[in-house]
Scaffold this motif. Structure first.
Motif, mmCIF file in Angstrom:
data_model
loop_
_atom_site.group_PDB
_atom_site.id
_atom_site.type_symbol
_atom_site.label_atom_id
_atom_site.label_comp_id
_atom_site.label_asym_id
_atom_site.label_seq_id
_atom_site.Cartn_x
_atom_site.Cartn_y
_atom_site.Cartn_z
ATOM 1 N N TYR A 163 38.659 11.945 47.380
ATOM 2 C CA TYR A 163 37.348 12.461 47.775
ATOM 3 C C TYR A 163 36.915 11.958 49.150
ATOM 4 N N CYS A 164 36.841 10.634 49.313
ATOM 5 C CA CYS A 164 36.407 10.108 50.612
ATOM 6 C C CYS A 164 37.569 9.875 51.556
ATOM 7 N N LEU A 165 38.819 10.008 51.056
ATOM 8 C CA LEU A 165 40.033 9.874 51.853
ATOM 9 C C LEU A 165 40.204 8.474 52.426
ATOM 10 N N GLU A 166 39.639 7.482 51.749
ATOM 11 C CA GLU A 166 39.853 6.085 52.109
ATOM 12 C C GLU A 166 40.777 5.446 51.079
ATOM 13 N N GLY A 167 41.303 4.255 51.412
ATOM 14 C CA GLY A 167 42.179 3.564 50.490
ATOM 15 C C GLY A 167 41.418 2.946 49.329
ATOM 16 N N ILE A 168 42.032 2.955 48.137
ATOM 17 C CA ILE A 168 41.405 2.377 46.950
ATOM 18 C C ILE A 168 42.509 1.771 46.076
ATOM 19 N N GLN A 169 42.200 0.665 45.418
ATOM 20 C CA GLN A 169 43.112 0.020 44.487
ATOM 21 C C GLN A 169 42.477 -0.043 43.109
ATOM 22 N N PHE A 170 43.335 -0.090 42.084
ATOM 23 C CA PHE A 170 42.841 -0.188 40.718
ATOM 24 C C PHE A 170 42.091 -1.504 40.534
ATOM 25 N N ASP A 171 40.898 -1.397 39.961
ATOM 26 C CA ASP A 171 40.044 -2.565 39.720
ATOM 27 C C ASP A 171 39.462 -2.439 38.317
ATOM 28 N N PRO A 172 39.988 -3.190 37.330
ATOM 29 C CA PRO A 172 39.507 -3.044 35.942
ATOM 30 C C PRO A 172 38.044 -3.417 35.774
ATOM 31 N N GLY A 173 37.423 -4.041 36.780
ATOM 32 C CA GLY A 173 36.003 -4.390 36.675
ATOM 33 C C GLY A 173 35.068 -3.275 37.096
ATOM 34 N N LYS A 174 35.613 -2.129 37.533
ATOM 35 C CA LYS A 174 34.763 -1.026 38.007
ATOM 36 C C LYS A 174 35.012 0.252 37.213
ATOM 37 N N LEU A 175 35.347 0.110 35.920
ATOM 38 C CA LEU A 175 35.701 1.278 35.124
ATOM 39 C C LEU A 175 34.509 1.808 34.345
ATOM 40 N N TYR A 176 34.511 3.126 34.123
ATOM 41 C CA TYR A 176 33.439 3.801 33.405
ATOM 42 C C TYR A 176 34.043 4.866 32.486
ATOM 43 N N VAL A 177 33.312 5.193 31.446
ATOM 44 C CA VAL A 177 33.603 6.355 30.604
ATOM 45 C C VAL A 177 32.311 7.131 30.450
ATOM 46 N N THR A 178 32.415 8.391 30.033
ATOM 47 C CA THR A 178 31.214 9.200 29.840
ATOM 48 C C THR A 178 30.789 9.159 28.381
ATOM 49 N N ASP A 179 29.464 9.162 28.177
ATOM 50 C CA ASP A 179 28.942 9.169 26.816
ATOM 51 C C ASP A 179 28.651 10.606 26.377
ATOM 52 N N ASP A 180 27.969 10.758 25.225
ATOM 53 C CA ASP A 180 27.690 12.085 24.687
ATOM 54 C C ASP A 180 26.797 12.908 25.599
ATOM 55 N N GLN A 181 26.025 12.229 26.450
ATOM 56 C CA GLN A 181 25.134 12.921 27.370
ATOM 57 C C GLN A 181 25.802 13.179 28.722
ATOM 58 N N MET A 182 27.128 12.927 28.787
ATOM 59 C CA MET A 182 27.908 13.087 30.011
ATOM 60 C C MET A 182 27.403 12.183 31.128
ATOM 61 N N LEU A 183 26.915 11.001 30.722
ATOM 62 C CA LEU A 183 26.484 9.993 31.690
ATOM 63 C C LEU A 183 27.510 8.864 31.704
ATOM 64 N N TYR A 184 27.720 8.283 32.875
ATOM 65 C CA TYR A 184 28.677 7.191 33.001
ATOM 66 C C TYR A 184 28.114 5.906 32.399
ATOM 67 N N ARG A 185 28.934 5.208 31.609
ATOM 68 C CA ARG A 185 28.580 3.875 31.134
ATOM 69 C C ARG A 185 29.776 2.962 31.379
ATOM 70 N N SER A 186 29.490 1.709 31.652
ATOM 71 C CA SER A 186 30.521 0.746 32.029
ATOM 72 C C SER A 186 31.506 0.528 30.879
ATOM 73 N N LEU A 187 32.784 0.331 31.235
ATOM 74 C CA LEU A 187 33.846 0.102 30.251
ATOM 75 C C LEU A 187 34.325 -1.343 30.372
ATOM 76 N N ASP A 188 34.224 -2.061 29.251
ATOM 77 C CA ASP A 188 34.686 -3.454 29.212
ATOM 78 C C ASP A 188 35.993 -3.498 28.427
ATOM 79 N N LEU A 189 37.126 -3.611 29.130
ATOM 80 C CA LEU A 189 38.433 -3.579 28.481
ATOM 81 C C LEU A 189 38.700 -4.814 27.642
ATOM 82 N N SER A 190 37.998 -5.920 27.914
ATOM 83 C CA SER A 190 38.261 -7.168 27.186
ATOM 84 C C SER A 190 37.905 -7.051 25.711
ATOM 85 N N ARG A 191 37.092 -6.078 25.348
ATOM 86 C CA ARG A 191 36.681 -5.917 23.955
ATOM 87 C C ARG A 191 37.653 -5.044 23.161
#
Length: 685
Positions: free
Chosen positions: A331-359
Motif C-alpha cells: 500500500y505505502c510501498l515502504e519496507g515492513i517486517q513481521f512484528d508479532p506485537g502489531k497484529l490485529y483480527v476483525t471482530d463481528d462488527q468488522m472492527l480491528y482488535r489487537s491479537l495477543d499470540l501469547s494466549r
C-alpha cells in the motif's frame, strides 16, 4: 445494429428498408438497407439459423447465418459461429485471387459481438449433393477431385472439416463448393463427439483421440459413395459393393478404414484422383509476408544469447536496499517486517482488535488465526492507516508482478481474469496450488471484480493508484510449487505514464520481480478492423509506442546490455483481431500441459513479427530491453463490449500464459534446465 426484418415477416411495399451494419472481410464498416426471408435451422442439431437476403445498396443476394438472442446467450453457440466466421475469413484471405477460392463460400461481412450475431455469405453456388439425382461418370470424377482438393487446402492450414455430409457439399454442374465450416477443428486437438453416422467417422462420433485430417477423408468417401450409389454406406466399415462402381473401386477402399491411421491423407487421396492437380497445388503454395520479421526476431534472439551475462544473475530483479526479512508494503510501498506485537483480527462488527499470540498455546489454532490476522503498517506515518495480511509477511520475500500500460489497455480486465484463472485451478497442471493471503480480502476481490466481469459487466478504469500515483496493489496469493515451497505473489497495476522521478518510484521499480507490458492493439496496429474501435474510443495509432513502457524502461538502471528482470509482453484485447493471423491461431491454442525452455518461442516469434510489421520498433522496446522476455496473445473478455456490457458474458482466452512464463523464469513452475535459462533470449543450460 438495427435488426433487419423480424424473422419471417416481409417488409410492406413502400416501407423504409431497415439497415444492416457489419464489418466486411477487409475490416471496413458497411451500412446498407437489407431485407431477409424466412429463417430455418441449417441443421436440427445446431443452433445456427439461416435465411436468404438482399443487400439493397448493390442488389446483392446473400445468405445470413445467425443466432437468435436466446441461442447467443450460450457461449458454445457463439463459439460455433466464431469458428465458422474465422475459417471462412481465413480461407477467403489466403485463397483470394486463386482458382481455389470458389471451392468455399465467400464472406460478405460479419457482426459477432452483438446480441444477435451473424455472418453474411454471397449466395451459395449449386445444389446440395444429397439432392443431385443423376451425375455422369466424368462429373463424378470432377466432384471427387474438387472435394479432395478442398480437404487438401484445409489440411495445409491445419484445419479438419468435421461436418462434411451430402447437405454441405454443393454441386453446380461444373465444380464443388464446401459449406459446413462451423464443424472445422484444428488437427491435433482432442476430439469431441461430433456428427452423425455414416458421414462422421467412427472415432469422431465417439470423441476419441486427436482430430486428424483423415477424419474428413472418411466423410468425403461416404458422400461420394452416396452420390454414386444413391444410398448411404455402412457406419463403421467399407461398403461391400465398391467393386461394382468404377469411380469408387480404385480410390476409396482404404478411405473406409475403421481407424484414421488406416486411411489415406487428403494429399494422398488427391494424388490418386488427380495427380496433376496435386502437383499444381504443391507448386502454388503462397509466400509468407512475415518472413523478414521472423528473421529479425531470430537475429534479436541471437544477439541476446551472445551478450555477456552479468557477474551475478539476478532472476528476482535488482537489489532494492531492503534489509533481510523486510518486504515491500503493497500500500505505502515502504519496507515492513513481521512484528508479532502489531497484529490485529476483525471482530463481528468488522472492527480491528489487537491479537495477543501469547494466549494461544495450540499451534494448529495459532496458525489458523494467524492466517486471518493482519499487521498494522507504520512505515510511513503520513500514509493513511493500513494493514497487511500476516501470511504476506511470513513466507519470505513476495514475488511482485507489475502490469504496465496506459489506462486504455484493459490491464484491469486482464489481471482480474488472470487471478480468477489461478483460483479456478489453472496452475494445477503445472503442479502449483494456491491459497488466499487473506480470505476476507480475496472474497472482496471476487465479489467486486471477478463476479461482475464474468457476468458481462465492464469494469471501471482504475484510479487512485498509490501514494505517488503510479502503483495500485490489486491482490496477493500464496502459491505452493511442486516441491511444497510457498511464496506470496503480489500483483500491481502500474500506471507507468504517471511515474514521477522520485526515490519512492525508483525503489518500487527496483523491487519488482516480473513485468507484464500490455499492448493495446488499437493504439499499436493501424489495421482497418480497428478503425471503428479507435473512433468509438477517441484514440489514434501511436507510432511512438506506449508512453508507460518508455517511462518504466527509462527509470530502470542496467549494468549490462540488457535488463535482467523477467518480462512478458501481451497483445491484449486480442479478440478485436481474432480473425487476423497469427492471432486467430494462438487464441485457439490450448494451454500447454508442461513447460519447457522453448515453450513460448513460436508464439513470441509470431507476436514479434506482427508488431514489427504493423506497429514498428517503438512497440517492441520491452523485448529489446530485457534479456528474457516472452510475447503472448491474450483476450480477457473474448469479445467487444456494447453499452457497458459484454453481450454473452466474458470468455478469457490465454490469460495465464504470460504468468506461466514468468513463474517458470522464477522457478515456481518447474521447467527443464535452470530457472535462469528459461525465457526467450537465453539458451537452455
Amino acid at each position: 445494429m438495427v435488426s433487419p426484418t423480424p424473422l419471417g415477416r416481409p417488409v410492406s411495399p413502400g416501407a423504409p428498408r431497415p439497415h444492416l451494419v457489419f464489418t466486411d472481410p477487409a475490416g471496413r464498416r458497411r451500412t446498407t438497407p437489407a431485407r431477409f426471408g424466412r429463417a430455418s435451422r441449417r441443421d436440427p442439431a445446431l443452433p445456427q439459423q439461416i435465411r436468404n437476403g438482399l443487400l439493397d445498396d448493390q442488389g446483392q443476394q446473400c445468405v445470413q447465418v445467425f443466432l437468435s438472442a436466446a441461442d447467443a446467450a450460450h457461449p458454445a453457440a457463439r463459439a460455433l459461429l466464431d469458428t465458422e466466421a474465422g475459417t471462412a475469413l481465413h480461407l477467403g484471405r489466403t485463397l483470394e485471387n486463386t482458382p481455389y477460392a470458389p471451392l468455399f463460400p465467400t464472406v460478405i461481412g460479419y457482426e459477432l459481438d452483438t446480441t444477435e450475431p451473424f455472418l453474411l455469405y454471397a449466395a451459395p453456388r449449386g445444389t446440395a449433393a444429397g439432392r443431385t439425382h443423376v451425375m455422369s461418370a466424368s462429373d463424378q470424377r470432377v466432384f471427387a477431385r474438387d472435394l479432395a482438393l478442398a480437404l487438401c487446402l484445409l489440411d495445409a492450414r491445419g484445419l479438419v472439416p468435421r461436418g462434411i455430409s451430402p447437405a454441405t457439399v454443393l454441386w453446380d454442374g461444373t465444380s464443388v463448393q464446401l459449406w459446413g465450416l462451423e464443424g472445422v477443428a484444428r488437427a491435433g486437438r482432442l476430439r469431441t463427439p461430433w456428427g452423425r453416422a455414416p458421414f462422421a467417422s467412427p472415432e469422431q462420433r465417439r470423441g476419441e483421440g486427436l482430430v486428424d485430417s483423415r477424419d474428413a477423408v472418411w466423410s468425403a468417401a461416404q458422400v461420394l459413395y452416396q452420390l454414386v450409389t444413391g444410398h448411404p454406406g455402412p457406419a463403421d466399415r467399407a461398403p461391400a459393393d465398391l467393386d461394382r462402381h468404377r469411380v469408387l473401386a480404385g480410390t476409396l477402399p482404404r478411405a473406409f478404414a475403421p481407424a484414421a491411421a488406416g486411411r489415406p491423407t487428403p494429399g494422398s487421396l488427391l494424388e490418386l484422383l488427380a495427380p496433376e492437380e496435386a502437383r499444381r497445388l504443391r507448386s502454388a503454395a503462397p509466400g509468407d509476408g512475415t518472413r523478414p520479421h521472423q528473421e529479425a526476431f531470430a537475429r534479436a534472439l541471437e544477439a541476446k544469447r551472445r551478450a555477456p551475462a552479468p557477474a551475478e544473475d539476478t532472476a528476482g530483479g535488482a537489489s532494492d536496499g531492503r534489509a533481510p526479512g523486510e518486504v515491500l508494503c503493497p500500500y505505502c510501498l515502504e519496507g515492513i517486517q513481521f512484528d508479532p506485537g502489531k497484529l490485529y483480527v476483525t471482530d463481528d462488527q468488522m472492527l480491528y482488535r489487537s491479537l495477543d499470540l501469547s494466549r494461544i498455546g495450540n499451534p494448529v489454532r495459532r496458525d489458523d488465526i494467524m492466517r486471518g490476522a493482519v499487521q498494522q503498517c507504520t512505515a510511513d506515518p503520513d500514509f493513511p492507516e493500513h494493514h497487511i495480511p500476516v501470511p504476506y509477511l511470513t513466507h519470505g520475500r513476495p514475488l511482485t508482478v507489475a502490469m504496465i500500460g496506459q489506462s486504455s489497455t484493459g490491464k484491469s480486465h486482464l489481471l482480474t481474469q488472470m487471478i480468477a484463472e489461478i483460483t479456478d485451478g489453472g496452475l494445477e497442471r503445472y503442479g502449483v496450488g494456491w491459497q488466499s493471503v487473506n480470505p476476507e480480502q480475496h472474497s472482496r476481490f471476487v465479489r467486486e471484480q471477478v463476479q461482475p466481469l464474468r457476468s458481462g459487466k465492464v469494469l471501471d478504469h482504475t484510479s487512485g493508484l498509490g501514494r505517488d500515483g503510479f502503483a495500485r496493489f490489486v491482490e496477493s496469493l500464496l502459491l505452493t510449487d511442486a516441491r511444497g515451497r510457498v511464496r506470496p505473489v503480489a500483483f500491481f497495476d502500474l500506471g507507468g505514464e504517471d511515474l514521477v522521478r522520485t526515490d519512492g518510484a525508483l525503489r518500487f521499480l527496483l523491487g519488482i520481480d516480473a513485468l507484464v507490458f500490455v499492448v493495446d492493439p488499437a493504439l499499436a496496429l493501424p489495421l482497418p478492423q480497428l478503425d471503428e474501435v479507435r473512433e468509438r474510443w477517441g484514440t489514434e495509432v501511436d507510432r511512438d509506442g506506449d508512453a508507460a513502457f518508455g517511462t518504466v524502461l527509462d527509470r530502470l538502471p542496467r549494468t549490462g546490455p540488457y535488463l535482467e528482470t523477467p518480462a512478458a509482453m501481451v497483445l491484449g484485447k486480442s479478440d478485436l483481431l481474432r480473425f487476423q493471423p497469427p492471432v486467430d491461431r494462438w487464441l485457439g491454442e490450448e494451454p500447454p500441459a508442461a513447460v519447457g525452455p522453448d515453450q513460448f518461442l513460436e508464439e513470441s516469434g509470431d507476436v514479434y513479427a506482427l508488431l514489427r510489421q504493423h506497429a514498428g520498433a517503438a512497440w517492441l522496446r520491452p523485448f529489446d530491453a530485457f534479456r528474457r522476455c516472452t510475447l503472448h496473445i491474450a483476450s480477457a473478455t473474448g469479445g467487444r463490449e456494447s453499452q457497458g456490457r459484454y453481450p454473452a458474458g466474458t470468455g478469457p482466452r490465454r490469460v495465464l500464459e504470460p504468468l506461466v512464463s514468468l513463474l517458470a523464469m522464477h522457478g515456481i513452475i518447474e521447467a527443464p534446465g535452470s530457472a535462469a535459462s528459461f525465457g526467450v533470449g537465453r539458451e537452455a543450460q
